[in-house]
Design a protein around this motif. Structure first.
Motif, PDB file in Angstrom:
ATOM      1  N   LYS A 404       0.746  -1.314  -0.262  1.00 18.87           N
ATOM      2  CA  LYS A 404      -0.036   0.272   0.031  1.00 18.87           C
ATOM      3  C   LYS A 404       0.707   1.128   0.020  1.00 18.87           C
ATOM      4  O   LYS A 404       0.083   2.257  -0.707  1.00 18.87           O
ATOM      5  CB  LYS A 404      -1.193   0.179   1.403  1.00 18.87           C
ATOM      6  N   ARG A 405       1.478   1.051   0.950  1.00 18.87           N
ATOM      7  CA  ARG A 405       3.200   2.158   0.854  1.00 18.87           C
ATOM      8  C   ARG A 405       3.302   2.312  -0.821  1.00 18.87           C
ATOM      9  O   ARG A 405       3.980   4.003  -0.987  1.00 18.87           O
ATOM     10  CB  ARG A 405       4.104   2.424   1.605  1.00 18.87           C
ATOM     11  N   GLN A 414      -1.888   9.740  -0.340  1.00 14.99           N
ATOM     12  CA  GLN A 414      -1.712   8.912   1.248  1.00 14.99           C
ATOM     13  C   GLN A 414      -2.267   7.598   0.712  1.00 14.99           C
ATOM     14  O   GLN A 414      -2.878   6.837   0.041  1.00 14.99           O
ATOM     15  CB  GLN A 414      -3.002   9.752   2.208  1.00 14.99           C
ATOM     16  N   VAL A 415      -1.924   6.966   2.022  1.00 16.66           N
ATOM     17  CA  VAL A 415      -1.706   5.216   2.067  1.00 16.66           C
ATOM     18  C   VAL A 415      -3.453   5.886   1.653  1.00 16.66           C
ATOM     19  O   VAL A 415      -4.007   4.538   1.806  1.00 16.66           O
ATOM     20  CB  VAL A 415      -1.530   4.918   2.845  1.00 16.66           C
ATOM     21  N   GLN A 416      -4.330   6.556   3.389  1.00 18.44           N
ATOM     22  CA  GLN A 416      -5.578   6.545   3.330  1.00 18.44           C
ATOM     23  C   GLN A 416      -6.654   6.353   2.116  1.00 18.44           C
ATOM     24  O   GLN A 416      -7.265   5.627   2.167  1.00 18.44           O
ATOM     25  CB  GLN A 416      -5.914   7.766   3.697  1.00 18.44           C
ATOM     26  N   GLU A 417      -6.205   7.368   0.808  1.00 25.14           N
ATOM     27  CA  GLU A 417      -6.746   7.076  -0.413  1.00 25.14           C
ATOM     28  C   GLU A 417      -6.664   6.166  -1.190  1.00 25.14           C
ATOM     29  O   GLU A 417      -7.520   5.465  -1.751  1.00 25.14           O
ATOM     30  CB  GLU A 417      -6.049   8.445  -1.241  1.00 25.14           C
ATOM     31  N   ASN A 419      -6.276   2.725   0.645  1.00 23.47           N
ATOM     32  CA  ASN A 419      -7.415   2.100   1.593  1.00 23.47           C
ATOM     33  C   ASN A 419      -8.945   2.566   1.201  1.00 23.47           C
ATOM     34  O   ASN A 419     -10.079   1.446   0.813  1.00 23.47           O
ATOM     35  CB  ASN A 419      -7.710   2.419   2.880  1.00 23.47           C
ATOM     36  N   ARG A 420      -8.988   3.804   0.634  1.00 21.43           N
ATOM     37  CA  ARG A 420     -10.626   4.177   0.536  1.00 21.43           C
ATOM     38  C   ARG A 420     -11.221   3.452  -0.906  1.00 21.43           C
ATOM     39  O   ARG A 420     -12.247   3.318  -0.727  1.00 21.43           O
ATOM     40  CB  ARG A 420     -10.608   5.944   0.443  1.00 21.43           C
ATOM     41  N   ASN A 423     -11.641  -0.242   0.230  1.00 25.76           N
ATOM     42  CA  ASN A 423     -12.974  -0.649  -0.158  1.00 25.76           C
ATOM     43  C   ASN A 423     -14.431  -0.701  -1.084  1.00 25.76           C
ATOM     44  O   ASN A 423     -15.216  -1.140  -1.174  1.00 25.76           O
ATOM     45  CB  ASN A 423     -13.264   0.611   1.070  1.00 25.76           C
TER      46      ASN A 423
END
Length: 455
Positions: A404-405, A414-417, A419-420, A423
């Motif tokens: 992911k990184r 960002q890593v959050q994006e 993840n999103r 999902n």
């Protein structure tokens, strides 16, 4: 497009539909709202007066009064008269381009500088080439504006049409003659002539364009007008209509933050049909104008036919059927499939383009969602998928923390994006699993039924 007018009229339409019976009082109140909405949108006063008079006459007639649902009947009257105001009364053939002459059919483009004439020539060349299968030649007779010839050459090359080169030292009438001679010798179906515009109407400009018109006798003389001009568009249209035998109008920048009154009154002033509307800056952003469908959109009823046409252009039916078969036979919906779905949505005009064609209630349900932001998000998601390895796209379950990184760094997010996005992929994957039992193929067959001409 015409957002303010659409919101006002959609509200009136909703009220009208709710009326169990119509009286002179409540009809007058509704017509007052319609009149205010049209005037606010910069529609020419004579056009507003004529429109209101016709609606009033029919609203108080037997057709509406005797109806089981008078509110609905009145909405129908408003829709039909709005369509007539934009040219539906001229008949369906009037808004079509004429090719009824020995090839090449000559199209002369006229209008003020800044109306978007040159870009419209490129869009029209693309439309004729792709939709009508015509061999198109363009030429610029604008010898005054710096880089006008180079601009037309550039847009013509982008759309894959042919360009006839000229220089600023040439005379416009000679340019038109030479281009016509070339088009005949090289078997072009259509010759589009871009003419010079000015910042304002002047005698020299009108004399020159009349001379070009007389020299080549075009089958179509189209007046290109900026929808954002408001009342000025009406005066300009009248001047060109008096000087040239116009055959139609092209409205540009209908996607802009305009009141859009020109769309409703330019036909009234010139008596000529609106043949095309520029709905985006892209070179495929030119739509054949349909008064009835535009009336539906203005009244907040949406334009589902346009949505189906966008789907027909944007969706690769073979690829979609392939994916359906893959899922039906137990194959997995992977990141490559997810990317294909996102790409097809972009081809259909993105979220904003799709929403614009939906009825008002759907647009209201979307609330104040930033559609530009949604389209940007789609582009970022495609960028994230592009940063994955082929193995990761085929098996997204491989994507753990370190991967992911790496993907986030490659996509510049960002890593959050990441993840999103994963999902959202999972949600789509779950839906696809539910359709495994042949449901997706049924959906595809349904889409084919909606899109005539697909087999």
């Amino acid at each position: 497009m015409l957002d303010n007018l659409t919101q006002r009229l959609a509200k009136v339409v909703k009220t009208m539909r709710g009326e169990a019976r119509l009286t002179e009082a409540n009809t007058a109140e509704m017509l007052r709202e319609v009149r205010l909405a049209l005037l606010e949108a910069d529609v020419a006063l004579p056009a507003v007066r004529e429109f209101i008079a016709k609606v009033k006459e029919k609203a108080l007639g037997e057709e509406v009064i005797g109806s089981l649902s008078p509110g609905q009947a009145l909405v129908g009257v408003v829709q039909r008269e709005l369509a007539a105001l934009m040219g539906a009364d001229l008949g369906a053939e009037a808004s079509q381009l004429s090719f009824a002459q020995q090839p090449p059919a000559i199209i002369l483009m006229a209008g003020l500088q800044g109306a978007g004439k040159t870009t419209t020539v490129g869009k029209l060349a693309k439309y004729l080439k792709e939709q009508k299968k015509k061999k198109v030649l363009t030429v610029s007779a604008d010898v005054y504006r710096p880089a006008a010839i180079a601009q037309l050459e550039s847009v013509t090359k982008q759309v894959g049409a042919d360009f006839f080169p000229t220089t600023a030292a040439d005379k416009p009438v000679d340019i038109a003659h030479n281009a016509l001679d070339w088009a005949r010798k090289h078997y072009h179906d259509v010759l589009i002539i871009d003419t010079a515009g000015r910042l304002g109407i002047d005698e020299a400009m009108m004399k020159e364009i009349a001379e070009v018109h007389g020299a080549v006798n075009p089958v179509e003389t189209l007046f290109v007008v900026d929808a954002m001009l408001g009342q000025d568009a009406i005066n300009t249209a009248k001047a060109f209509n008096d000087a040239l035998p116009l055959t139609g109008v092209v409205l540009t920048k209908l996607d802009g933050d305009s009141r859009g009154g020109a769309a409703l009154s330019v036909r009234h002033v010139t008596g000529k049909p609106i043949k095309f509307a520029g709905v985006s800056e892209k070179l495929d952003g030119l739509e054949a104008f349909d008064p009835s469908r535009m009336a539906n959109r203005i009244l907040g009823m949406g334009d589902i036919l346009a949505l189906v046409e966008e789907a027909r252009k944007g969706v690769d039916m073979e690829a979609a059927a392939e994916m359906a078969n893959k899922i039906k036979s137990g194959g997995k919906f992977d990141m490559n499939d997810f990317k294909a779905q996102l790409t097809q949505m972009k081809k259909m005009g993105g979220m904003a383009g799709l929403l614009d064609k939906l009825p008002a209630q759907f647009q209201q349900a979307a609330g104040n969602a930033n559609m530009g932001q949604a389209d940007k998000q789609v582009r970022r998601m495609v960028g994230i998928i592009d940063s994955m390895t082929p193995a990761e796209r085929a098996k997204p379950e491989l994507i753990k923390a370190t991967r992911k990184r790496r993907i986030a760094a490659g996509a510049g997010v960002q890593v959050q994006e990441v993840n999103r996005m994963l999902n959202q992929y999972e949600q789509m994957n779950t839906m696809m699993k539910k359709l495994k039992g042949g449901g997706l193929m049924k959906m595809m067959r349904g889409m084919k039924g909606m899109m005539p001409g697909l087999r």
